[in-house]
Scaffold this motif. Structure first.
Motif, PDB file in Angstrom:
ATOM      1  N   ALA A 147       2.900   3.334  14.249  1.00 38.40           N
ATOM      2  CA  ALA A 147       3.134   4.744  13.915  1.00 38.40           C
ATOM      3  C   ALA A 147       2.589   5.039  12.522  1.00 38.40           C
ATOM      4  CB  ALA A 147       4.616   5.062  14.005  1.00 38.40           C
ATOM      5  N   PRO A 148       1.271   5.069  12.388  1.00 39.73           N
ATOM      6  CA  PRO A 148       0.690   5.247  11.049  1.00 39.73           C
ATOM      7  C   PRO A 148       1.042   6.580  10.399  1.00 39.73           C
ATOM      8  CG  PRO A 148      -1.000   5.445  12.754  1.00 39.73           C
ATOM      9  CD  PRO A 148       0.231   4.942  13.423  1.00 39.73           C
ATOM     10  N   ARG A 149       1.210   7.650  11.183  1.00 39.15           N
ATOM     11  CA  ARG A 149       1.491   8.957  10.584  1.00 39.15           C
ATOM     12  C   ARG A 149       2.885   8.969   9.955  1.00 39.15           C
ATOM     13  NH1 ARG A 149      -2.658   7.950  11.647  1.00 39.15           N
ATOM     14  NH2 ARG A 149      -4.212   8.973  12.954  1.00 39.15           N
ATOM     15  N   ILE A 150       3.885   8.451  10.678  1.00 37.82           N
ATOM     16  CA  ILE A 150       5.244   8.412  10.140  1.00 37.82           C
ATOM     17  C   ILE A 150       5.298   7.483   8.927  1.00 37.82           C
ATOM     18  CG2 ILE A 150       7.628   7.747  10.630  1.00 37.82           C
ATOM     19  CD1 ILE A 150       7.191   8.515  13.517  1.00 37.82           C
ATOM     20  N   HIS A 151       4.743   6.307   9.074  1.00 35.28           N
ATOM     21  CA  HIS A 151       4.767   5.316   8.003  1.00 35.28           C
ATOM     22  C   HIS A 151       4.095   5.855   6.747  1.00 35.28           C
ATOM     23  CE1 HIS A 151       3.570   1.739   5.716  1.00 35.28           C
ATOM     24  NE2 HIS A 151       4.527   1.086   6.328  1.00 35.28           N
ATOM     25  N   ASP A 152       2.884   6.365   6.895  1.00 40.18           N
ATOM     26  CA  ASP A 152       2.117   6.811   5.725  1.00 40.18           C
ATOM     27  C   ASP A 152       2.758   8.019   5.053  1.00 40.18           C
ATOM     28  OD1 ASP A 152       0.397   4.784   6.273  1.00 40.18           O
ATOM     29  OD2 ASP A 152      -1.282   6.030   6.909  1.00 40.18           O
ATOM     30  N   ALA A 153       3.238   8.972   5.867  1.00 41.15           N
ATOM     31  CA  ALA A 153       3.829  10.181   5.294  1.00 41.15           C
ATOM     32  C   ALA A 153       5.058   9.836   4.465  1.00 41.15           C
ATOM     33  CB  ALA A 153       4.194  11.168   6.402  1.00 41.15           C
ATOM     34  N   TYR A 154       5.882   8.917   4.953  1.00 45.30           N
ATOM     35  CA  TYR A 154       7.095   8.565   4.228  1.00 45.30           C
ATOM     36  C   TYR A 154       6.791   7.753   2.973  1.00 45.30           C
ATOM     37  CZ  TYR A 154      11.723   6.827   3.137  1.00 45.30           C
ATOM     38  OH  TYR A 154      12.900   6.528   2.485  1.00 45.30           O
ATOM     39  N   VAL A 155       5.959   6.732   3.097  1.00 49.98           N
ATOM     40  CA  VAL A 155       5.640   5.896   1.933  1.00 49.98           C
ATOM     41  C   VAL A 155       4.951   6.723   0.858  1.00 49.98           C
ATOM     42  CG1 VAL A 155       4.251   3.944   1.141  1.00 49.98           C
ATOM     43  CG2 VAL A 155       5.572   3.756   3.271  1.00 49.98           C
ATOM     44  N   ARG A 156       4.063   7.629   1.262  1.00 50.16           N
ATOM     45  CA  ARG A 156       3.379   8.483   0.277  1.00 50.16           C
ATOM     46  C   ARG A 156       4.386   9.363  -0.447  1.00 50.16           C
ATOM     47  NH1 ARG A 156       0.779  11.348   3.579  1.00 50.16           N
ATOM     48  NH2 ARG A 156      -0.892   9.827   3.899  1.00 50.16           N
ATOM     49  N   ALA A 157       5.334   9.937   0.306  1.00 46.22           N
ATOM     50  CA  ALA A 157       6.335  10.790  -0.329  1.00 46.22           C
ATOM     51  C   ALA A 157       7.198   9.988  -1.307  1.00 46.22           C
ATOM     52  CB  ALA A 157       7.205  11.446   0.742  1.00 46.22           C
ATOM     53  N   CYS A 158       7.542   8.763  -0.935  1.00 43.49           N
ATOM     54  CA  CYS A 158       8.333   7.911  -1.839  1.00 43.49           C
ATOM     55  C   CYS A 158       7.558   7.627  -3.120  1.00 43.49           C
ATOM     56  CB  CYS A 158       8.706   6.605  -1.149  1.00 43.49           C
ATOM     57  SG  CYS A 158       9.927   6.786   0.173  1.00 43.49           S
ATOM     58  N   HIS A 159       6.282   7.341  -3.013  1.00 41.93           N
ATOM     59  CA  HIS A 159       5.466   7.075  -4.195  1.00 41.93           C
ATOM     60  C   HIS A 159       5.417   8.302  -5.100  1.00 41.93           C
ATOM     61  CE1 HIS A 159       3.126   3.544  -2.149  1.00 41.93           C
ATOM     62  NE2 HIS A 159       4.345   3.211  -2.539  1.00 41.93           N
ATOM     63  N   GLU A 160       5.288   9.476  -4.468  1.00 38.92           N
ATOM     64  CA  GLU A 160       5.253  10.705  -5.263  1.00 38.92           C
ATOM     65  C   GLU A 160       6.594  10.960  -5.938  1.00 38.92           C
ATOM     66  OE1 GLU A 160       4.008  13.659  -2.490  1.00 38.92           O
ATOM     67  OE2 GLU A 160       1.916  12.992  -2.442  1.00 38.92           O
TER      68      GLU A 160
END
Length: 301
Positions: free
Chosen positions: A199-212
């Motif tokens: 699930a790259p979309r879920i994974h990437d969206a969440y990790v990116r938001a955490c980094h931000e």
């Protein structure tokens, strides 16, 4: 044996009169008589008894009659299905979907499509977004409901609806009674999260938001598919994140809260190949457009 022979036979079997039977199938009486005789000679069986001055079915004819009528019914049905396929009313479509679609608007689409296209069949297959993209690229499926964005040339994308992610926590967790949770409050929590491979979309969206938000999520366990993450959260292994449609899945040992500050949106879309010229697919896409509101109506947040 030809269908016209069966039509002539059943007409005469029903009327038991050459003149009326000939009128029923729009041929001359002599033609009907000749065709019936030729048919009997072809199959080597006498279907009618003409000795009494009239015409009656033989025992073989009475036995044969329901089978002949069944063949004619199936032939008419086949003609109807062929015309329906030409007009986009019949055929088979393979549709793939993320589980999120089935928890939101997809059931309404399936119901409407089946009621409007009774000869249209749907082969429905649950797949991850990555699996769906591969299936579309390999022409193994006609359309897919998956998470956006996708960076794949040659595919047409129709966004359907956007809903926020939610955090899933065990009952009794410090955040369990909250309706919303600022993302920053999840720093330091062990996470049970969707693997990027599935699930790259879920994974990437969440990790990116955490980094931000200024932190990296502590990923304790990754999952590939299904709803096993709910059991892992219930067992106290960690917190998880999911699309808002998961709120419909009620388990006594888990609680949901909307992620805010910032919200982490996920968009579900419909993807298909523009070079797919199936009339039935066109009808399915029309149904999706007609029923698009069903997605937002089913969104619990």
């Amino acid at each position: 044996m030809e269908l016209r022979h069966l039509r002539y036979f059943t007409a005469l079997a029903d009327e038991l009169h050459f003149g009326r039977a000939a009128d029923a199938v729009f041929v001359a009486q002599s033609t009907l008589s000749q065709q019936i005789k030729a048919f009997e000679e072809e199959i080597g069986v006498a279907l009618f008894d003409r000795a009494s001055g009239g015409v009656e079915l033989t025992e073989a004819g009475r036995t044969f009659l329901p089978y002949a009528k069944r063949v004619l019914r199936e032939a008419r049905r086949a003609e109807s299905v062929a015309r329906a396929a030409r007009d986009g009313l019949a055929g088979l479509l393979t549709i793939t979907y993320e589980a999120t679609a089935m928890r939101s608007g997809l059931p309404a689409i399936i119901k409407t499509f089946r009621s409007e296209r009774p000869h249209g069949e749907l082969d429905l297959v649950e797949q991850t977004t990555r699996e769906q993209v591969n299936a579309l690229r390999g022409e193994e499926t006609d359309a897919g409901f998956l998470f956006l964005p996708i960076n794949e040339r040659g595919l047409r994308v129709q966004p359907l609806f956007t809903a926020p992610m939610v955090v899933v926590v065990p009952a009794g967790h410090r955040l369990a009674e909250r309706a919303s949770v600022p993302l920053r409050e999840l720093e330091g929590e062990p996470h049970v999260i969707w693997a990027r491979s599935g699930a790259p979309r879920i994974h990437d969206a969440y990790v990116r938001a955490c980094h931000e938000a200024g932190f990296t999520p502590q990923i304790l366990q990754e999952i590939e598919r299904g709803e096993s993450f709910l059991g892992l959260v219930e067992a106290g292994l960690g917190v998880s994140i999911a699309h808002a449609s998961n709120v419909q899945i009620q388990r006594p040992g888990v609680r949901y809260a909307k992620i805010v500050e910032p919200t982490v949106p996920l968009t579900l879309g419909l993807v298909h190949r523009p070079d797919n010229d199936s009339p039935l697919l066109d009808r399915f896409l029309e149904t999706v457009t007609e029923e698009q509101d069903a997605f937002t109506q089913q969104s619990p947040i």
